[in-house]
Design a protein around this motif. Structure first.
Motif, PDB file in Angstrom:
ATOM      1  N   TYR B 272      55.798 -34.708 -30.206  1.00 39.68           N
ATOM      2  CA  TYR B 272      54.629 -34.565 -30.060  1.00 39.68           C
ATOM      3  C   TYR B 272      53.999 -33.644 -31.441  1.00 39.68           C
ATOM      4  O   TYR B 272      55.042 -32.597 -31.662  1.00 39.68           O
ATOM      5  CB  TYR B 272      54.105 -33.927 -29.002  1.00 39.68           C
ATOM      6  N   PHE B 273      53.256 -33.782 -32.008  1.00 46.51           N
ATOM      7  CA  PHE B 273      52.511 -32.640 -32.743  1.00 46.51           C
ATOM      8  C   PHE B 273      51.184 -32.874 -32.910  1.00 46.51           C
ATOM      9  O   PHE B 273      50.599 -33.847 -32.580  1.00 46.51           O
ATOM     10  CB  PHE B 273      53.232 -32.616 -34.179  1.00 46.51           C
ATOM     11  N   PRO B 274      50.461 -31.506 -32.981  1.00 51.12           N
ATOM     12  CA  PRO B 274      49.127 -31.561 -33.165  1.00 51.12           C
ATOM     13  C   PRO B 274      48.538 -32.731 -34.233  1.00 51.12           C
ATOM     14  O   PRO B 274      49.028 -32.841 -35.302  1.00 51.12           O
ATOM     15  CB  PRO B 274      48.613 -30.148 -33.541  1.00 51.12           C
ATOM     16  N   ASP B 275      47.626 -33.735 -33.681  1.00 50.20           N
ATOM     17  CA  ASP B 275      46.810 -34.681 -34.415  1.00 50.20           C
ATOM     18  C   ASP B 275      46.154 -34.098 -35.607  1.00 50.20           C
ATOM     19  O   ASP B 275      44.984 -33.368 -35.434  1.00 50.20           O
ATOM     20  CB  ASP B 275      46.076 -35.372 -33.624  1.00 50.20           C
ATOM     21  N   PRO B 276      46.593 -34.223 -37.003  1.00 44.65           N
ATOM     22  CA  PRO B 276      45.769 -33.725 -38.037  1.00 44.65           C
ATOM     23  C   PRO B 276      44.488 -34.189 -38.319  1.00 44.65           C
ATOM     24  O   PRO B 276      43.533 -33.620 -38.679  1.00 44.65           O
ATOM     25  CB  PRO B 276      46.719 -33.645 -39.370  1.00 44.65           C
ATOM     26  N   ASP B 277      44.208 -35.286 -37.726  1.00 41.15           N
ATOM     27  CA  ASP B 277      43.084 -35.935 -37.695  1.00 41.15           C
ATOM     28  C   ASP B 277      42.031 -35.541 -36.873  1.00 41.15           C
ATOM     29  O   ASP B 277      40.563 -36.046 -36.975  1.00 41.15           O
ATOM     30  CB  ASP B 277      43.138 -37.569 -37.501  1.00 41.15           C
ATOM     31  N   LEU B 278      42.474 -34.761 -35.852  1.00 33.90           N
ATOM     32  CA  LEU B 278      41.335 -34.183 -34.987  1.00 33.90           C
ATOM     33  C   LEU B 278      41.416 -32.658 -34.911  1.00 33.90           C
ATOM     34  O   LEU B 278      42.385 -32.184 -34.558  1.00 33.90           O
ATOM     35  CB  LEU B 278      41.716 -35.016 -33.446  1.00 33.90           C
ATOM     36  N   LEU B 279      40.325 -32.093 -34.834  1.00 33.61           N
ATOM     37  CA  LEU B 279      39.945 -30.777 -34.924  1.00 33.61           C
ATOM     38  C   LEU B 279      40.082 -30.212 -33.277  1.00 33.61           C
ATOM     39  O   LEU B 279      39.971 -31.257 -32.535  1.00 33.61           O
ATOM     40  CB  LEU B 279      38.531 -30.406 -35.228  1.00 33.61           C
ATOM     41  N   PRO B 280      40.266 -28.943 -33.142  1.00 36.44           N
ATOM     42  CA  PRO B 280      40.270 -28.698 -31.708  1.00 36.44           C
ATOM     43  C   PRO B 280      39.181 -28.995 -30.968  1.00 36.44           C
ATOM     44  O   PRO B 280      38.035 -28.851 -31.680  1.00 36.44           O
ATOM     45  CB  PRO B 280      40.679 -26.980 -31.787  1.00 36.44           C
ATOM     46  N   LEU B 281      39.365 -29.416 -29.720  1.00 29.90           N
ATOM     47  CA  LEU B 281      38.134 -29.824 -28.931  1.00 29.90           C
ATOM     48  C   LEU B 281      37.528 -28.524 -28.240  1.00 29.90           C
ATOM     49  O   LEU B 281      38.299 -27.842 -27.480  1.00 29.90           O
ATOM     50  CB  LEU B 281      38.448 -30.769 -27.929  1.00 29.90           C
ATOM     51  N   GLU B 282      36.368 -27.989 -28.460  1.00 30.73           N
ATOM     52  CA  GLU B 282      35.795 -26.986 -28.019  1.00 30.73           C
ATOM     53  C   GLU B 282      34.587 -27.343 -26.877  1.00 30.73           C
ATOM     54  O   GLU B 282      33.946 -28.108 -27.228  1.00 30.73           O
ATOM     55  CB  GLU B 282      34.938 -26.042 -29.174  1.00 30.73           C
ATOM     56  N   VAL B 283      34.882 -26.835 -25.674  1.00 30.90           N
ATOM     57  CA  VAL B 283      34.082 -26.982 -24.460  1.00 30.90           C
ATOM     58  C   VAL B 283      33.436 -25.669 -24.299  1.00 30.90           C
ATOM     59  O   VAL B 283      34.315 -24.967 -23.459  1.00 30.90           O
ATOM     60  CB  VAL B 283      34.746 -27.615 -23.465  1.00 30.90           C
ATOM     61  N   ASP B 284      32.159 -25.404 -24.409  1.00 30.45           N
ATOM     62  CA  ASP B 284      31.649 -23.977 -24.220  1.00 30.45           C
ATOM     63  C   ASP B 284      31.010 -23.850 -22.863  1.00 30.45           C
ATOM     64  O   ASP B 284      30.721 -25.085 -22.148  1.00 30.45           O
ATOM     65  CB  ASP B 284      30.782 -23.453 -25.217  1.00 30.45           C
ATOM     66  N   THR B 285      30.528 -22.637 -22.391  1.00 29.38           N
ATOM     67  CA  THR B 285      29.899 -22.682 -21.067  1.00 29.38           C
ATOM     68  C   THR B 285      28.688 -23.531 -20.683  1.00 29.38           C
ATOM     69  O   THR B 285      28.556 -24.091 -19.880  1.00 29.38           O
ATOM     70  CB  THR B 285      29.536 -21.137 -20.910  1.00 29.38           C
ATOM     71  N   SER B 286      27.977 -23.569 -21.862  1.00 31.34           N
ATOM     72  CA  SER B 286      26.639 -24.334 -21.885  1.00 31.34           C
ATOM     73  C   SER B 286      26.909 -25.853 -21.705  1.00 31.34           C
ATOM     74  O   SER B 286      26.209 -26.518 -20.782  1.00 31.34           O
ATOM     75  CB  SER B 286      25.604 -23.995 -23.000  1.00 31.34           C
ATOM     76  N   PHE B 287      27.897 -26.275 -22.209  1.00 33.24           N
ATOM     77  CA  PHE B 287      28.383 -27.577 -22.238  1.00 33.24           C
ATOM     78  C   PHE B 287      28.797 -28.001 -20.451  1.00 33.24           C
ATOM     79  O   PHE B 287      28.278 -28.847 -19.683  1.00 33.24           O
ATOM     80  CB  PHE B 287      29.567 -28.099 -22.877  1.00 33.24           C
ATOM     81  N   ILE B 288      29.776 -27.041 -20.168  1.00 35.42           N
ATOM     82  CA  ILE B 288      30.296 -26.954 -18.829  1.00 35.42           C
ATOM     83  C   ILE B 288      28.901 -26.930 -17.782  1.00 35.42           C
ATOM     84  O   ILE B 288      28.915 -27.893 -16.709  1.00 35.42           O
ATOM     85  CB  ILE B 288      31.197 -25.837 -18.392  1.00 35.42           C
ATOM     86  N   GLU B 289      28.184 -26.288 -18.144  1.00 32.89           N
ATOM     87  CA  GLU B 289      26.790 -25.818 -17.116  1.00 32.89           C
ATOM     88  C   GLU B 289      25.918 -27.184 -16.959  1.00 32.89           C
ATOM     89  O   GLU B 289      25.476 -27.515 -16.099  1.00 32.89           O
ATOM     90  CB  GLU B 289      26.162 -24.885 -17.372  1.00 32.89           C
TER      91      GLU B 289
END
Lengths: 95, 478
Positions: B272-289
């Motif tokens: 396994y290694f981090p996929d360089p094609d994809l940036l980190p996924l950010e899920v913020d509070t407003s998304f969750i709410e």
């Protein structure tokens, strides 16, 4: 040397790369020098530094959940060496 | 020696998105091979994955439903292995930083007690295609329609101690994902796939035994049977002085046994290694709410409400809330019936349940609409018909003869509550059976039941049984 010749053979096999036996020693030495550089970086105290998942300071953009790709099977399958009843044919895989 | 079984489940739920996790190809089931496989799914050079917001929302829905930690930032990784139905040579998955962290699910056991099962994590990943090994001139056929379909892999803690607990957990998980509308839960079609980790250990021992992972368990019954078989197999090995090997086994439903999958030497070295094609996924509070605001009432809450609002026994509430569609149907029946909640529960569970079972139908395919069943119950309650006649009316409704009122009218089934009419029938029955009247008057009062039956028969089931009973007593005792 941090990487043994056996490890080189194993990595090559996992990556399905054909490596000539006489090249194994060369690769072991060259890959080892890369790992040695990693070791030097590992020696730096990084406590308190957030691990980096991607060199760009950006986050993933999301696309809306919509079907946008048309069926273009015939065109894609023109690239395939063997096709039958819409399936891509590959050398038999026995489980 | 007393043995304890330890079970953990890994469930792959296919998310009910319209398009794939990293491409805009359709995810519809059952299409012609490769008509839903675009260049991204085919692993063509130069293409880039773009993450589907719908898949992320569904993962977060699940996370909220199991009260889990939702990662503000999660990372996609490449899981490397070679197989023809995985064109890129790696599966995009999540490894070190999954989107959903620790959560839990409350399951109900056979004795009615509850147990909390821990969920370690849930992560997003892409499905592989399908390899068809039947004969294509000695070759293998590959269909990549499924490649790139979003999956949520849900990993439980090793908290289950019996096959029944594992089944209860799997069923509850299926109920939850269906309530959330994130997965259709169809195990036969592979929308919900269950892998089981099973080990045994001497009772009282803290350390876990060596586990085997069982794949290819595509029904709840097979899940139970596969675990039962595996527990026996491991127990025998240990009791014979052997050691259990850590391996992947396949369940064979025809033989009712698990067998070792021939494992290749480096099978589990996925690098396994981090996929360089994809940036980190950010899920913020407003998304969750925003996702939280769209959550439906969850099964446990609905069940509790059915008990408190409708006064149903916990068992009935559990049965009726097992699927959201069934719960909705039931509530529509109660409304139409004018609030006869327990009677409505009985009719939905036994009479309607029986018909659905017999015909292999889902509640959404019910031959009787909820409003019509409610209308029937209303007629039982207002004494237009007896419970017995209601079954006849119900059968006619199932046969498509119309509403309860229409059938009662057309067949002349309206209950006879007119006292003088019932008395006339009683008089006739008594006059025709002087012997039984004699018996009754000599103290053999048990023949009363026989008289009730005769009068009901004379009325062709239409007389009100309570009235018949009362009037008969009055006549015989008077």
């Amino acid at each position: 040397m941090s990487l043994s010749t056996d490890e080189v053979r194993k990595i090559a096999r996992l990556a399905r790369l054909a490596v000539d036996e006489e090249e194994v020693t060369t690769y072991a030495r060259e890959l080892s020098s890369i790992l040695d550089l990693v070791d030097r970086m590992n020696a730096v105290d990084t406590a308190g530094v957030t691990p980096m998942a991607h060199p760009q300071h950006a986050t993933q953009r999301l696309r809306p959940d919509a079907v946008t790709e048309p069926d273009d099977r015939d065109r894609y399958q023109r690239n395939a060496p063997a096709v039958e009843r819409g399936l891509y044919l590959v050398p038999r895989v026995v489980e | 020696m007393q043995w304890e079984t330890v079970i953990g489940l890994e469930v792959h739920a296919q998310l009910a998105t319209n398009s794939k996790i990293f491409s805009g190809a359709s995810t519809a089931f059952g299409s012609e091979p490769n008509t839903q496989a675009c260049p991204i799914d085919l692993g063509m050079p130069g293409v880039l994955p773009v993450l589907n917001q719908g898949a992320v929302e569904m993962a977060v829905r699940f996370g909220l439903a199991i009260d889990a930690d939702i990662a503000g930032q999660s990372v996609f990784a490449r899981k490397n292995y070679f197989y023809p139905d995985l064109p890129k040579g790696y599966q995009i998955s999540q490894y070190e930083l999954p989107v959903i962290g620790q959560g839990q699910l409350v399951i109900e056991l056979d004795d009615g007690a509850t147990k909390t099962v821990g969920i370690t994590r849930a992560h997003l990943e892409e499905d592989a295609g399908k390899s068809l090994h039947e004969d294509f001139h000695g070759m293998t056929g590959v269909d990549l329609n499924r490649a790139g379909t979003p999956l949520l892999e849900i990993v439980s803690e090793p908290d289950m101690r019996s096959p029944r607990e594992a089944v209860a957990y799997a069923k509850k998980l299926r109920t939850v994902v269906r309530y959330l509308g994130i997965c259709d839960g169809n195990m036969q079609e592979g929308s919900l796939r269950v892998d089981v980790n099973v080990s045994v250990r001497p009772a009282g021992q803290a350390a876990f035994g060596t586990r085997a992972e069982i794949k290819n368990v595509n029904s709840f019954r097979f899940l139970e049977k596969a675990i039962e078989f595996e527990v026996e197999r491991q127990r025998e090995i240990i009791e014979d002085g052997g050691t259990v090997e850590q391996e992947t086994r396949l369940y064979d439903p025809d033989r009712g046994e698990t067998r070792s999958m021939r494992t290749k030497e480096e099978a589990n070295d996925y690098r396994y290694f981090p996929d360089p094609d994809l940036l980190p996924l950010e899920v913020d509070t407003s998304f969750i709410e925003r996702v939280r605001a769209g959550l439906p009432e969850l099964p446990d809450d609905k069940k509790a409400r059915f008990v408190s609002d409708y006064g149903l026994p916990a068992y009935d509430a559990g049965v009726l809330t097992a699927a959201r569609e069934l719960a909705d149907y039931y509530e529509a029946v109660v409304t139409a019936a004018g609030g006869e909640a327990k009677l409505a529960a009985n009719w939905v569970m036994s009479e309607l349940g029986g018909v659905l079972n017999e015909r292999g139908l889902d509640i959404t395919e019910s031959p009787v609409a909820a409003e019509d069943l409610g209308g029937l119950i209303r007629r039982i309650e207002d004494q237009t018909i007896s419970g017995k006649i209601a079954k006849e009316v119900f059968a006619a409704m199932v046969a498509g003869e119309g509403s309860a009122d229409a059938i009662i009218e057309a067949r002349g089934l309206k209950q006879i509550t007119d006292t003088s009419a019932i008395e006339a029938m009683i008089d006739e029955v008594l006059a025709n059976n002087p012997g039984q009247v004699e018996q009754y008057r000599n103290g053999k009062t048990k023949v009363l039941g026989w008289f009730v039956g005769q009068v009901m028969k004379a009325s062709r089931g239409k007389a009100n049984p309570d009235q018949v009973n009362q009037l008969l007593r009055d006549r015989l005792d008077g």
